[in-house]
Design a protein around this motif. Structure first.
Motif, PDB file in Angstrom:
ATOM      1  N   THR A   1     -16.863  -2.487   7.689  1.00 37.71           N
ATOM      2  CA  THR A   1     -17.954  -2.718   6.738  1.00 37.71           C
ATOM      3  C   THR A   1     -19.018  -3.618   7.382  1.00 37.71           C
TER       4      THR A   1
ATOM      5  N   SER B   1      -4.394  -4.254   7.132  1.00 41.12           N
ATOM      6  CA  SER B   1      -5.376  -3.883   6.093  1.00 41.12           C
ATOM      7  C   SER B   1      -6.298  -5.056   5.802  1.00 41.12           C
TER       8      SER B   1
ATOM      9  N   GLY C   1       0.810  -1.222   0.000  1.00 42.84           N
ATOM     10  CA  GLY C   1       0.000   0.000   0.000  1.00 42.84           C
ATOM     11  C   GLY C   1       0.840   1.267   0.000  1.00 42.84           C
TER      12      GLY C   1
ATOM     13  N   ARG D   1      -4.064   0.069  -8.899  1.00 40.84           N
ATOM     14  CA  ARG D   1      -3.824   0.109  -7.454  1.00 40.84           C
ATOM     15  C   ARG D   1      -5.125  -0.030  -6.688  1.00 40.84           C
TER      16      ARG D   1
ATOM     17  N   SER E   1     -11.368   1.550  -4.523  1.00 38.51           N
ATOM     18  CA  SER E   1     -10.591   2.333  -5.475  1.00 38.51           C
ATOM     19  C   SER E   1     -10.822   1.769  -6.885  1.00 38.51           C
TER      20      SER E   1
HETATM   21  C1  HEM Z   1     -14.304  -4.111   2.902  1.00 37.70           C
HETATM   22  C2  HEM Z   1     -13.006  -4.242   3.014  1.00 37.70           C
HETATM   23  C3  HEM Z   1     -11.982  -3.406   2.284  1.00 37.70           C
HETATM   24  C4  HEM Z   1     -12.072  -2.140   1.770  1.00 37.70           C
HETATM   25  C5  HEM Z   1     -13.294  -1.220   1.796  1.00 37.70           C
HETATM   26  C6  HEM Z   1     -10.790  -1.810   1.195  1.00 37.70           C
HETATM   27  C7  HEM Z   1     -10.506  -0.619   0.525  1.00 37.70           C
HETATM   28  C8  HEM Z   1      -9.306  -0.343  -0.098  1.00 37.70           C
HETATM   29  C9  HEM Z   1      -9.018   0.871  -0.841  1.00 37.70           C
HETATM   30  C10 HEM Z   1      -9.994   2.020  -1.052  1.00 37.70           C
HETATM   31  C11 HEM Z   1      -7.739   0.780  -1.290  1.00 37.70           C
HETATM   32  C12 HEM Z   1      -6.963   1.854  -2.078  1.00 37.70           C
HETATM   33  C13 HEM Z   1      -6.137   2.663  -1.091  1.00 37.70           C
HETATM   34  C14 HEM Z   1      -5.364   3.799  -1.689  1.00 37.70           C
HETATM   35  O1  HEM Z   1      -5.282   3.943  -2.907  1.00 37.70           O
HETATM   36  O2  HEM Z   1      -4.815   4.597  -0.908  1.00 37.70           O
HETATM   37  C15 HEM Z   1      -7.206  -0.472  -0.824  1.00 37.70           C
HETATM   38  C16 HEM Z   1      -5.930  -0.911  -1.081  1.00 37.70           C
HETATM   39  C17 HEM Z   1      -5.403  -2.055  -0.518  1.00 37.70           C
HETATM   40  N1  HEM Z   1      -6.074  -3.020   0.214  1.00 37.70           N
HETATM   41 FE1  HEM Z   1      -8.017  -3.004   0.708  1.00 37.70          FE
HETATM   42  N2  HEM Z   1      -9.939  -2.872   1.395  1.00 37.70           N
HETATM   43  C18 HEM Z   1     -10.631  -3.875   2.039  1.00 37.70           C
HETATM   44  C19 HEM Z   1     -10.134  -5.123   2.388  1.00 37.70           C
HETATM   45  C20 HEM Z   1      -8.857  -5.554   2.196  1.00 37.70           C
HETATM   46  C21 HEM Z   1      -8.351  -6.870   2.514  1.00 37.70           C
HETATM   47  C22 HEM Z   1      -9.188  -8.025   3.071  1.00 37.70           C
HETATM   48  C23 HEM Z   1      -7.010  -6.858   2.219  1.00 37.70           C
HETATM   49  C24 HEM Z   1      -5.983  -7.956   2.354  1.00 37.70           C
HETATM   50  C25 HEM Z   1      -6.214  -9.220   2.298  1.00 37.70           C
HETATM   51  C26 HEM Z   1      -6.682  -5.543   1.705  1.00 37.70           C
HETATM   52  C27 HEM Z   1      -5.425  -5.133   1.311  1.00 37.70           C
HETATM   53  C28 HEM Z   1      -5.171  -3.971   0.596  1.00 37.70           C
HETATM   54  C29 HEM Z   1      -3.847  -3.619   0.086  1.00 37.70           C
HETATM   55  C30 HEM Z   1      -2.557  -4.389   0.320  1.00 37.70           C
HETATM   56  C31 HEM Z   1      -3.997  -2.425  -0.629  1.00 37.70           C
HETATM   57  C32 HEM Z   1      -2.927  -1.666  -1.415  1.00 37.70           C
HETATM   58  C33 HEM Z   1      -3.029  -2.115  -2.878  1.00 37.70           C
HETATM   59  C34 HEM Z   1      -2.054  -1.436  -3.820  1.00 37.70           C
HETATM   60  O3  HEM Z   1      -1.676  -0.283  -3.589  1.00 37.70           O
HETATM   61  O4  HEM Z   1      -1.706  -2.075  -4.820  1.00 37.70           O
HETATM   62  N3  HEM Z   1      -7.826  -4.783   1.697  1.00 37.70           N
HETATM   63  N4  HEM Z   1      -8.178  -1.146  -0.107  1.00 37.70           N
END
Ligand code: HEM
Length: 524
Positions: free
Chosen positions: A320, A312, A118, A463, A459
């Motif tokens: 949620t 995360s 992230g 990314r 998003s």
């Molecule tokens: C309802 C649950 C979730 C929501 C609403 C959510 C939302 C988001 C959003 C909006 C971003 C973009 C952030 C940015 O651009 O600054 C993001 C990125 C990310 N999320 Fe989630 N997330 C959720 C669940 C998860 C889960 C379960 C994982 C891991 C297993 C996870 C891992 C990540 C990671 C590692 C990124 C960075 C991705 C990148 O930059 O390539 N998230 N998430």
């Protein structure tokens, strides 16, 4: 001394005039509409902080359109506010590697989660990290995880049954605390083969308490002032200011606690003795350890990635789920309809059932993420000059109407996700929780963004959230198990929403108790 020739003097005068004209000439960005009433010191940022998340932006969008600028605190350059679907698609899908996390967001991501996926910037490095973990989060792999997710969820639900039996029916519960335990448990088990004992283990307590400590100070005024100072003076990030450094406690707790247990000593001493998953699916930990063993990842990065995914991987799903339960408590008709739909499938719906046979459950999830997106505002900074295309034309102060905005390197762009999700001009009764809307015709496509289900909840583009499939599946499994055992009703508590990097609920008058969503929980 030799006299200067008239031609030389005329050239100098000409150059000076051009320079002055250039200095005085306003860019198109500076000619964008600007909301009225900004503070000399705080620009528009204090208004944004003081009002409910998204409300100030929606008022400005109503008056000024989808693209405008706001004044930043401490005389920092104006911020471009973008709600235009074409402009957002351009940044998130086509040019995301030219728009980095801002100087205030990036250190915060490093503190909160770690210098992992992230946080990383730059196309090559980002793609490398993403390729590494994506097989663990593919739909096929999540399907294979289903029995473990179901088992972990049902253990957490059974714990809740015992708790309610002890407390007595009609118990009021801060449901956020329970969902946090349940989701931490799932991510521990399927991503890291680690047992948090239903969220009851010492390590689970330490992580969840650390995160609560990190959230608490930032939603108060002192937290806001600190944030504004950070935007202007990023070097403050490294100073021992408690409201800033408290954000990092959860990450440090993970890295010095469970991560040490997850990475077996044999791997730390001798990379050849690699722990490998014996399971039927590709767990994330094994992929990270393999990369480390092959020399594709440093020891430091290994720990930064583990904390990134532990935190995360559970926190946003926690919120949620909790927001859904709170909304079900406040909307008995929605709760009853959801229960009726769940009664049409077997006790433990299959992966395919969740995909296609439970449309109302899907609608409840979408409606929750529309109203309560985990990341309410996204802030990016252009690392190169760009021209942002717009779907809705904007009128500049010089009278021209344009459908693109040129911007310079260093321009901050703010995408007010929560306001976009609640635009009255797009969504009927936008502030109301009405899952039915997802089963009827959606608003015209040209008014909608292109992310998951026409929202920016996860998003969009290269990314976007890498964990969204796991998040959706575990949300559905846990909510279904809960609905089989409990009914929920409203406590009447006044809940306020605040932003502490993610969207946080607080009970009015009990702010010192930390984030909370109280709900009456009854055994069925
Ligand atoms: C309802 C649950 C979730 C929501 C609403 C959510 C939302 C988001 C959003 C909006 C971003 C973009 C952030 C940015 O651009 O600054 C993001 C990125 C990310 N999320 Fe989630 N997330 C959720 C669940 C998860 C889960 C379960 C994982 C891991 C297993 C996870 C891992 C990540 C990671 C590692 C990124 C960075 C991705 C990148 O930059 O390539 N998230 N998430």
């Amino acid at each position: 001394m030799k006299d200067l020739s008239p031609a030389f003097i005329a050239t100098l005068a000409g150059l000076a005039a051009v320079l002055l004209w250039k200095l005085k000439r306003k860019s198109d960005l500076q000619k964008l509409p600007l909301p009225a009433a900004s503070s000399w010191l705080w620009g528009h940022e204090k208004t944004i902080f003081e009002r409910e998340p998204g409300h100030a932006f929606n008022e400005w969008t109503r008056n000024l359109g989808l693209t405008y600028r706001i004044k930043a605190a401490f005389w920092a350059p104006d911020v471009l506010v973008l709600s235009d679907p074409a402009g957002i698609g351009h940044i998130l899908q086509d040019k995301i590697y030219d728009y980095h996390h801002s100087a205030v967001v990036r250190p915060r991501v490093a503190r909160l989660l770690g210098k992992g996926l992230g946080w990383v910037e730059g196309e090559a490095e980002h793609r490398r990290m993403r390729r590494l973990v994506i097989p663990s989060l593919s739909s096929e792999n999540i399907k294979a995880m289903a029995p473990d997710i179901r088992d972990t969820a049902s253990r957490a639900v059974n714990d809740l049954v015992s708790e309610i039996q002890t407390l007595g029916d009609e118990s009021v519960l801060n449901i956020l605390q329970w969902t946090a335990k349940a989701t931490l448990n799932v991510i521990g088990r399927v991503a890291f083969l680690y047992d948090f004992d239903g969220g009851k283990s010492e390590e689970a307590h330490r992580i969840l308490n650390a995160r609560r400590q990190g959230v608490s100070p930032i939603v108060k005024y002192a937290g806001f002032f600190t944030l504004m100072l950070l935007r202007r003076f990023p070097f403050l990030n490294d100073l021992p200011i408690s409201s800033i450094q408290a954000q990092g406690i959860a990450k440090l707790t993970v890295q010095s606690g469970v991560a040490q247990e997850m990475v077996p000593p044999c791997v730390r001493r001798n990379k050849d003795l690699l722990h490998q998953s014996q399971g039927s699916y590709k767990d994330l930990l094994s992929r990270l350890l393999s990369a480390y063993a092959e020399g594709a990842m440093s020891h430091e990065e290994l720990f930064e990635q583990i904390s990134t995914f532990v935190i995360s991987g559970h926190e946003t799903t926690t919120h949620t789920l909790a927001f859904t339960i709170w909304q079900l408590a406040r909307h008995p008709n929605v709760q009853a309809r959801l229960r009726r739909e769940l009664d049409t499938v077997s006790e433990e719906p299959s992966y395919e059932d969740f995909q296609s046979r439970l449309p109302y459950l899907d609608a409840v999830l979408k409606e929750t993420l529309r109203l309560f997106p985990g990341l309410p505002y996204m802030e990016r900074v252009a690392t190169t000059p760009d021209v942002i295309p717009l779907r809705e034309a904007v009128k500049l102060s010089d009278g021209r109407t344009v459908t693109e905005i040129p911007i310079e390197t260093g321009q901050t762009v703010l995408i007010p996700i929560i306001a976009i999700h609640r635009q009255e001009a797009v969504w009927d009764s936008a502030e109301e929780f009405r899952p039915e809307r997802w089963l009827m015709g959606l608003p015209p496509k040209e008014k909608l963004v292109t992310g998951w289900s026409h929202t920016l909840a996860f998003s969009d583009g290269p990314r976007n959230c890498i964990g969204f499939r796991l998040a959706i599946f575990q949300y559905k499994v846990i909510l279904t198990s809960l609905m089989r055992k409990f009914t929920f009703s409203d406590t009447g508590a006044q809940v306020l929403l605040k932003i502490s990097s993610s969207l946080q609920p607080w009970v009015a008058g009990s702010e010192d108790d930390g984030p909370s969503l109280p709900v009456h929980v009854h055994l069925t």
